[in-house]
Write a protein that holds these residues in place. Structure first.
Motif, PDB file in Angstrom:
ATOM      1  N   ALA A 166       0.827  -1.209   0.000  1.00 48.95           N
ATOM      2  CA  ALA A 166       0.000   0.000   0.000  1.00 48.95           C
ATOM      3  C   ALA A 166       0.858   1.254   0.000  1.00 48.95           C
ATOM      4  N   ARG A 167       1.970   1.236   0.734  1.00 49.47           N
ATOM      5  CA  ARG A 167       2.867   2.398   0.731  1.00 49.47           C
ATOM      6  C   ARG A 167       3.459   2.627  -0.646  1.00 49.47           C
ATOM      7  N   PHE A 168       3.783   1.542  -1.344  1.00 46.68           N
ATOM      8  CA  PHE A 168       4.314   1.673  -2.693  1.00 46.68           C
ATOM      9  C   PHE A 168       3.253   2.249  -3.631  1.00 46.68           C
ATOM     10  N   LEU A 169       2.026   1.746  -3.547  1.00 47.15           N
ATOM     11  CA  LEU A 169       0.964   2.194  -4.438  1.00 47.15           C
ATOM     12  C   LEU A 169       0.616   3.654  -4.215  1.00 47.15           C
ATOM     13  N   ALA A 170       0.810   4.134  -2.994  1.00 46.84           N
ATOM     14  CA  ALA A 170       0.466   5.521  -2.678  1.00 46.84           C
ATOM     15  C   ALA A 170       1.454   6.522  -3.258  1.00 46.84           C
ATOM     16  N   ASP A 251      -9.184 -13.520   1.519  1.00 44.08           N
ATOM     17  CA  ASP A 251      -9.608 -12.240   2.093  1.00 44.08           C
ATOM     18  C   ASP A 251      -8.500 -11.199   1.953  1.00 44.08           C
ATOM     19  N   TRP A 252      -7.252 -11.620   2.085  1.00 47.35           N
ATOM     20  CA  TRP A 252      -6.124 -10.705   1.858  1.00 47.35           C
ATOM     21  C   TRP A 252      -6.158 -10.162   0.432  1.00 47.35           C
ATOM     22  N   LEU A 253      -6.409 -11.040  -0.517  1.00 46.55           N
ATOM     23  CA  LEU A 253      -6.483 -10.620  -1.909  1.00 46.55           C
ATOM     24  C   LEU A 253      -7.608  -9.613  -2.117  1.00 46.55           C
ATOM     25  N   ALA A 254      -8.748  -9.844  -1.448  1.00 48.38           N
ATOM     26  CA  ALA A 254      -9.853  -8.890  -1.541  1.00 48.38           C
ATOM     27  C   ALA A 254      -9.418  -7.510  -1.061  1.00 48.38           C
ATOM     28  N   GLY A 255      -8.670  -7.479   0.057  1.00 44.74           N
ATOM     29  CA  GLY A 255      -8.174  -6.216   0.569  1.00 44.74           C
ATOM     30  C   GLY A 255      -7.226  -5.532  -0.392  1.00 44.74           C
ATOM     31  N   LEU A 256      -6.377  -6.313  -1.044  1.00 45.61           N
ATOM     32  CA  LEU A 256      -5.438  -5.747  -2.004  1.00 45.61           C
ATOM     33  C   LEU A 256      -6.168  -5.160  -3.213  1.00 45.61           C
ATOM     34  N   LEU A 257      -7.140  -5.890  -3.738  1.00 45.39           N
ATOM     35  CA  LEU A 257      -7.876  -5.400  -4.893  1.00 45.39           C
ATOM     36  C   LEU A 257      -8.650  -4.132  -4.538  1.00 45.39           C
ATOM     37  N   ASP A 261      -8.254  -0.498  -6.284  1.00 44.15           N
ATOM     38  CA  ASP A 261      -9.414   0.245  -6.764  1.00 44.15           C
ATOM     39  C   ASP A 261      -9.453   1.636  -6.151  1.00 44.15           C
ATOM     40  N   SER A 262      -9.116   1.748  -4.876  1.00 40.38           N
ATOM     41  CA  SER A 262      -9.139   3.058  -4.218  1.00 40.38           C
ATOM     42  C   SER A 262      -8.104   4.002  -4.809  1.00 40.38           C
ATOM     43  N   PHE A 263      -7.001   3.444  -5.331  1.00 37.94           N
ATOM     44  CA  PHE A 263      -5.985   4.251  -5.994  1.00 37.94           C
ATOM     45  C   PHE A 263      -6.258   4.405  -7.491  1.00 37.94           C
ATOM     46  N   ARG A 264      -7.419   3.915  -7.937  1.00 36.33           N
ATOM     47  CA  ARG A 264      -7.834   3.974  -9.340  1.00 36.33           C
ATOM     48  C   ARG A 264      -6.821   3.289 -10.256  1.00 36.33           C
ATOM     49  N   MET A 265      -6.309   2.155  -9.791  1.00 37.44           N
ATOM     50  CA  MET A 265      -5.321   1.394 -10.545  1.00 37.44           C
ATOM     51  C   MET A 265      -5.842   0.036 -11.002  1.00 37.44           C
ATOM     52  N   LEU A 266      -6.945  -0.431 -10.452  1.00 37.67           N
ATOM     53  CA  LEU A 266      -7.376  -1.797 -10.700  1.00 37.67           C
ATOM     54  C   LEU A 266      -7.650  -2.052 -12.172  1.00 37.67           C
ATOM     55  N   GLU A 267      -8.336  -1.132 -12.822  1.00 31.51           N
ATOM     56  CA  GLU A 267      -8.687  -1.339 -14.226  1.00 31.51           C
ATOM     57  C   GLU A 267      -7.468  -1.328 -15.134  1.00 31.51           C
ATOM     58  N   ASP A 268      -6.368  -0.779 -14.647  1.00 30.60           N
ATOM     59  CA  ASP A 268      -5.134  -0.710 -15.445  1.00 30.60           C
ATOM     60  C   ASP A 268      -4.106  -1.739 -15.006  1.00 30.60           C
ATOM     61  N   THR A 269      -4.522  -2.732 -14.230  1.00 31.41           N
ATOM     62  CA  THR A 269      -3.578  -3.709 -13.673  1.00 31.41           C
ATOM     63  C   THR A 269      -3.940  -5.122 -14.103  1.00 31.41           C
ATOM     64  N   LEU A 270      -2.974  -5.812 -14.684  1.00 30.09           N
ATOM     65  CA  LEU A 270      -3.102  -7.231 -14.993  1.00 30.09           C
ATOM     66  C   LEU A 270      -2.772  -8.005 -13.729  1.00 30.09           C
ATOM     67  N   VAL A 271      -3.765  -8.679 -13.163  1.00 27.37           N
ATOM     68  CA  VAL A 271      -3.611  -9.393 -11.891  1.00 27.37           C
ATOM     69  C   VAL A 271      -3.474 -10.884 -12.174  1.00 27.37           C
ATOM     70  N   ILE A 272      -2.396 -11.484 -11.684  1.00 28.63           N
ATOM     71  CA  ILE A 272      -2.144 -12.920 -11.836  1.00 28.63           C
ATOM     72  C   ILE A 272      -2.025 -13.525 -10.444  1.00 28.63           C
ATOM     73  N   VAL A 273      -2.846 -14.527 -10.165  1.00 31.41           N
ATOM     74  CA  VAL A 273      -2.778 -15.245  -8.897  1.00 31.41           C
ATOM     75  C   VAL A 273      -2.503 -16.709  -9.199  1.00 31.41           C
ATOM     76  N   THR A 274      -1.407 -17.218  -8.678  1.00 27.76           N
ATOM     77  CA  THR A 274      -1.038 -18.612  -8.921  1.00 27.76           C
ATOM     78  C   THR A 274      -0.264 -19.133  -7.714  1.00 27.76           C
ATOM     79  N   SER A 275       0.301 -20.319  -7.861  1.00 27.79           N
ATOM     80  CA  SER A 275       1.072 -20.951  -6.792  1.00 27.79           C
ATOM     81  C   SER A 275       2.350 -21.526  -7.364  1.00 27.79           C
ATOM     82  N   ASP A 276       3.374 -21.602  -6.534  1.00 25.82           N
ATOM     83  CA  ASP A 276       4.632 -22.197  -6.997  1.00 25.82           C
ATOM     84  C   ASP A 276       4.614 -23.719  -6.911  1.00 25.82           C
TER      85      ASP A 276
END
Length: 473
Positions: A166-170, A251-257, A261-276
């Protein structure tokens, strides 16, 4: 302007723990919604059953042996090897194309200390809240740790990771960002904060003792080598807490998204969720995630949404850099030598040379004395899967599995018994295992110099503490 890229690795998260892949409704609502907005790829495979070689593949586009990391390395050796591949490291390449790059990890194996900081403008190894209580070497330390587990207030770094992100996004920036996040909430010792997992205080304390007894490295090797039986109640508690940990991650992912969205970045972000990689809970006599290339470990979730998601198609995490470069319209990139399409490939070379005196002593100390069991933790493995057929090379031998009839891969059958309609598919799998991408590459034979100063000793001690908490020591 190119889109931002957010790559979230849910370390040790099984594919079947997520709604798009068969988990009950309500298990992972955020991932389900993300998949509905974009897509959940059905056949994506990790290249290895544990963190370092798998991460090396999706950052370099190389299979583990080609990357020089198919055996269990030390963090220093891993860093030396990865430095040799810096020119093809995904963050390095994408930064040179105008991206701001940030890495956040709660796993010391997936950090700058193990070589994964290459190409990042910033890389943060997040301190887990629980680490402050993770002193297992003394009675007072164990008491403090158990008290924290019982209270269930601490997590394994996810909260701090979100705050760091969040600090980085701000911070305003004219450049798009590439952000990599690794979270270990689903990794053993499987102790999510309350109320996740829903266990009583007594059962949480039992699970904490299970973690110290069974989900540490030597016990995992013994169990997977057949020298230690893990009680069914232990596995049941672990599975319940694991499901709770996955829901916590959702739930963590929900908070991140929501932050995006609050920084108006969600629509411009390619989100990839996977596992190693995934995890075993007693299936086939296996626990945790080593010494096997079974489906629970290598068949991983891959959910993607946002600009460019429609163009992302892959079967191997080693193909992620190429596919991502094409989605971002990066024409010049080094990833033209990836795995053959349509086939999942994985490699694992176990603990190393069975004739190494150090390894012999470690196996003796762990109680793995039977020769066949010793072989099971040192023999090289390679696997190729397409559809419901899977071919495994175990040393010099071959094993063929029909996953539809034998999903636990317990009963291999001879290749000559397959009908003619599938004979061509078997040859495809053999050809994939013989592909040059599966070959062993030369690796550095020197370790980073050690100056022995106090700062380095403190850093090594800190790294060992973190690895002990994750069960690696």
């Amino acid at each position: 302007m190119r889109p931002n890229v957010l790559l979230v690795i849910l370390d040790a998260a099984r594919r079947d723990a997520f709604e798009p892949y068969g988990a009950p409704a309500g298990s992972t609502p955020t991932v389900a919604q993300l998949g509905a907005r974009g897509k959940a790829l059905p056949e994506v495979y990790a290249t290895a059953p544990w963190t370092v070689p798998s991460h090396a593949s999706f950052f370099t586009g190389l299979m583990p042996r080609a990357a020089g990391l198919s055996q269990v390395p030390s963090p220093g050796f891993a860093k030396t090897v990865l430095e040799a591949h810096r020119a093809r490291f995904l963050p390095e390449v994408i930064r040179a194309r105008g991206y701001s790059t940030i890495g956040i990890s709660t796993n010391p194996w997936a950090s700058d200390r193990s070589g994964f900081g290459a190409g990042f403008d910033e890389f943060t190894l997040v301190d887990t809240e629980r680490r402050a209580h993770a002193d297992w070497t003394s009675r007072p330390g164990r008491a403090r740790w158990l008290a924290e587990v019982g209270r269930g207030r601490a997590d394994d770094g996810a909260r701090s990771a979100l705050e760091t992100l969040a600090r980085f996004l701000a911070r305003p920036s004219p450049r798009p960002f590439f952000c990599f996040v690794n979270l270990v909430e689903a990794h053993f010792p499987y102790l999510p904060p309350r109320p996740y997992g829903g266990l009583s205080t007594l059962d949480r304390l039992r699970a904490a003792n299970d973690a110290r007894r069974y989900f540490v490295l030597d016990s995992i090797y013994r169990a997977n080598g057949g020298a230690l039986e893990v009680p069914e109640r232990t596995l049941e508690r672990a599975q319940r807490l694991y499901r709770g940990a996955v829901r916590y991650l959702d739930d963590w992912l929900a908070g991140l998204l929501e932050r995006l969205d609050s920084f108006r970045m969600l629509e411009d972000t390619l989100v990839i969720v996977t596992s190693d990689h995934g995890e075993n809970f007693g299936e086939g006599g296996l626990i945790a995630h080593m010494l096997s290339v079974d489906q629970r470990l290598i068949h991983v979730p891959f959910v993607i949404a946002g600009p460019g998601a429609d163009s992302i198609e892959l079967n191997s995490l080693a193909d992620l850099p190429r596919s991502l470069a094409e989605a971002l319209d990066i024409a010049e990139h080094p990833w033209h030598d990836g795995p053959p399409p349509g086939i999942g490939l994985a490699q694992s070379d176990g603990l190393g040379d069975p004739n190494d005196p150090r390894l012999i002593g470690a196996l003796d100390e762990a109680g793995i004395v039977d020769e066949s069991l010793r072989g099971s933790v040192t023999i090289p493995l390679s696997g190729a899967v397409r559809g419901q057929l899977k071919l495994i090379r175990r040393g010099d031998g071959e094993e063929l599995y029909d996953l539809s009839a034998d999903p636990l891969e317990l009963d291999p059958f001879p290749a000559h018994s397959v009908d003619a309609a599938h004979a061509g598919q078997i040859e495809e799998l053999r050809a994939a295992l013989d592909d040059p991408v599966m070959a062993v590459a030369a690796v550095p034979d020197t370790m980073p110099p050690s100056d022995g100063d106090d700062a380095q000793s403190e850093e090594i001690s800190d790294l060992e503490d973190r690895m002990r908490l994750l069960g690696y020591l």
